[in-house]
Design an enzyme around this catalytic site. Structure first.
Site, PDB file in Angstrom:
ATOM      1  N   HIS A  69      38.523  52.203  32.684  1.00  0.00           N
ATOM      2  CA  HIS A  69      37.360  51.337  32.449  1.00  0.00           C
ATOM      3  C   HIS A  69      36.342  51.511  33.555  1.00  0.00           C
ATOM      4  O   HIS A  69      36.658  52.050  34.624  1.00  0.00           O
ATOM      5  CB  HIS A  69      37.815  49.868  32.424  1.00  0.00           C
ATOM      6  CG  HIS A  69      38.291  49.411  33.768  1.00  0.00           C
ATOM      7  ND1 HIS A  69      39.598  49.542  34.173  1.00  0.00           N
ATOM      8  CD2 HIS A  69      37.627  48.884  34.818  1.00  0.00           C
ATOM      9  CE1 HIS A  69      39.714  49.099  35.408  1.00  0.00           C
ATOM     10  NE2 HIS A  69      38.533  48.696  35.836  1.00  0.00           N
ATOM     11  N   HIS A 148      31.646  53.401  38.270  1.00  0.00           N
ATOM     12  CA  HIS A 148      32.686  54.438  38.351  1.00  0.00           C
ATOM     13  C   HIS A 148      33.856  54.084  37.443  1.00  0.00           C
ATOM     14  O   HIS A 148      33.970  52.940  36.993  1.00  0.00           O
ATOM     15  CB  HIS A 148      33.210  54.512  39.788  1.00  0.00           C
ATOM     16  CG  HIS A 148      33.992  53.284  40.145  1.00  0.00           C
ATOM     17  ND1 HIS A 148      33.372  52.117  40.550  1.00  0.00           N
ATOM     18  CD2 HIS A 148      35.323  53.011  40.088  1.00  0.00           C
ATOM     19  CE1 HIS A 148      34.293  51.190  40.743  1.00  0.00           C
ATOM     20  NE2 HIS A 148      35.486  51.693  40.465  1.00  0.00           N
TER      21      HIS A 148
HETATM   22  O1  ACK Z   1      38.845  50.336  39.540  1.00  0.00           O
HETATM   23  P1  ACK Z   1      38.047  49.130  39.546  1.00  0.00           P
HETATM   24  O2  ACK Z   1      36.590  49.167  39.318  1.00  0.00           O
HETATM   25  O3  ACK Z   1      38.335  48.296  40.874  1.00  0.00           O
HETATM   26  O4  ACK Z   1      38.681  48.099  38.530  1.00  0.00           O
HETATM   27  C1  ACK Z   1      39.469  47.141  39.175  1.00  0.00           C
HETATM   28  C2  ACK Z   1      39.243  45.794  38.567  1.00  0.00           C
HETATM   29  O5  ACK Z   1      38.258  45.146  39.368  1.00  0.00           O
HETATM   30  C3  ACK Z   1      40.499  44.915  38.536  1.00  0.00           C
HETATM   31  O6  ACK Z   1      41.053  44.850  39.793  1.00  0.00           O
HETATM   32  C4  ACK Z   1      37.871  45.984  40.430  1.00  0.00           C
HETATM   33  N1  ACK Z   1      37.747  45.137  41.621  1.00  0.00           N
HETATM   34  C5  ACK Z   1      38.737  44.494  42.290  1.00  0.00           C
HETATM   35  N2  ACK Z   1      38.222  43.772  43.292  1.00  0.00           N
HETATM   36  C6  ACK Z   1      36.877  43.954  43.272  1.00  0.00           C
HETATM   37  C7  ACK Z   1      35.794  43.491  44.061  1.00  0.00           C
HETATM   38  N3  ACK Z   1      35.984  42.664  45.085  1.00  0.00           N
HETATM   39  N4  ACK Z   1      34.554  43.921  43.755  1.00  0.00           N
HETATM   40  C8  ACK Z   1      34.334  44.750  42.730  1.00  0.00           C
HETATM   41  N5  ACK Z   1      35.310  45.219  41.935  1.00  0.00           N
HETATM   42  C9  ACK Z   1      36.573  44.843  42.202  1.00  0.00           C
HETATM   43  C10 ACK Z   1      38.932  47.028  40.570  1.00  0.00           C
END
Ligand code: ACK
Length: 217
Positions: A69, A148
């Site tokens: 995703h 990303h």
């Molecule tokens: O790979 P990602 O974009 O990085 O997808 C997961 C998703 O949310 C579930 O964990 C993203 N994620 C986790 N913490 C944060 C944060 N503080 N800021 C932005 N994205 C986050 C993580």
């Protein structure tokens, strides 16, 4: 109460259709396999192993993290700043459940993560929250720079790191660091940015259908 807290998801984002997830994973695996064999990569192997000469199997080094995703807004069930406002945004409500076509323009690898850069269209930017780049300390990069898909993380690394690694590379580029051109690969041109940071700019972006939705977990 707990029910109210559950009313916001862990995050909103575009979720790749399962049929294309496999294709993207394969492309990423092929890239890692090829990168692994390059002399230029072996030369900088200590970025990944901490020791010179030790071998690394990149396909084993990175672990897949759930369904592919592109996160738009990390809400943390409402605990993250701006989560409620985002969920109430007109575009978010209007496009919830709609299909989009995401354009993956680059693949990148660091000692922490492997990911794909997503180049958002103007319409897709309507679903991009106000400040994820600033939150990460990158104040001068264009909106959407952080977009990303996390393809894998090294042991003990959380997926939030993937977007930060991408911003780091884009910041270097913006500061005028060209990186070291390594070679033209079948998929595109490979550049090394030091400290284990590799960027493969795709000759042809990978277009993939994705549904804008949310994940509760
Ligand atoms: O790979 P990602 O974009 O990085 O997808 C997961 C998703 O949310 C579930 O964990 C993203 N994620 C986790 N913490 C944060 C944060 N503080 N800021 C932005 N994205 C986050 C993580």
């Amino acid at each position: 109460g707990p029910l109210e807290e559950m009313s916001l998801p862990l995050f909103f984002g575009w979720f790749l259709l399962s049929s294309v997830q496999d294709k993207v994973r394969c492309t990423s695996m092929d890239f890692l396999k090829t990168l692994d064999t390059l002399e230029a990569f072996k030369k900088h192997l200590s970025d990944f192993t901490g020791k010179a000469e030790k071998e690394v199997d990149l396909e084993q080094y990175f672990q897949a993290k759930g369904t592919l995703h592109c996160t738009t807004k990390f809400c943390d069930y409402g605990k993250a700043p701006g989560a409620k406002e985002y969920a109430q945004n007109t575009a978010v409500k209007e496009f919830y459940g709609s299909a989009f076509e995401l354009s993956l323009s680059a693949l990148f690898v660091t000692p922490r993560t492997v990911g794909a850069r997503v180049s958002l269209t103007e319409e897709q930017l309507l679903l991009w929250p106000a400040d994820p780049e600033e939150e990460a300390g990158s104040t001068s990069l264009p909106r959407g720079s952080r977009a990303h898909i996390t393809l894998g993380c090294a042991e003990h690394v959380e997926p939030v790191q993937t977007g930060l690694d991408l911003l780091e590379i884009l910041t270097l580029q913006q500061e005028g660091q060209q990186g070291e051109p390594i070679e033209e690969m079948e998929l595109g041109s490979l550049t090394y940015y030091g400290e284990g940071r590799w960027l493969l700019t795709l000759r042809e972006p990978i277009c993939t259908p994705a549904c804008f939705s949310s994940f509760y977990g």
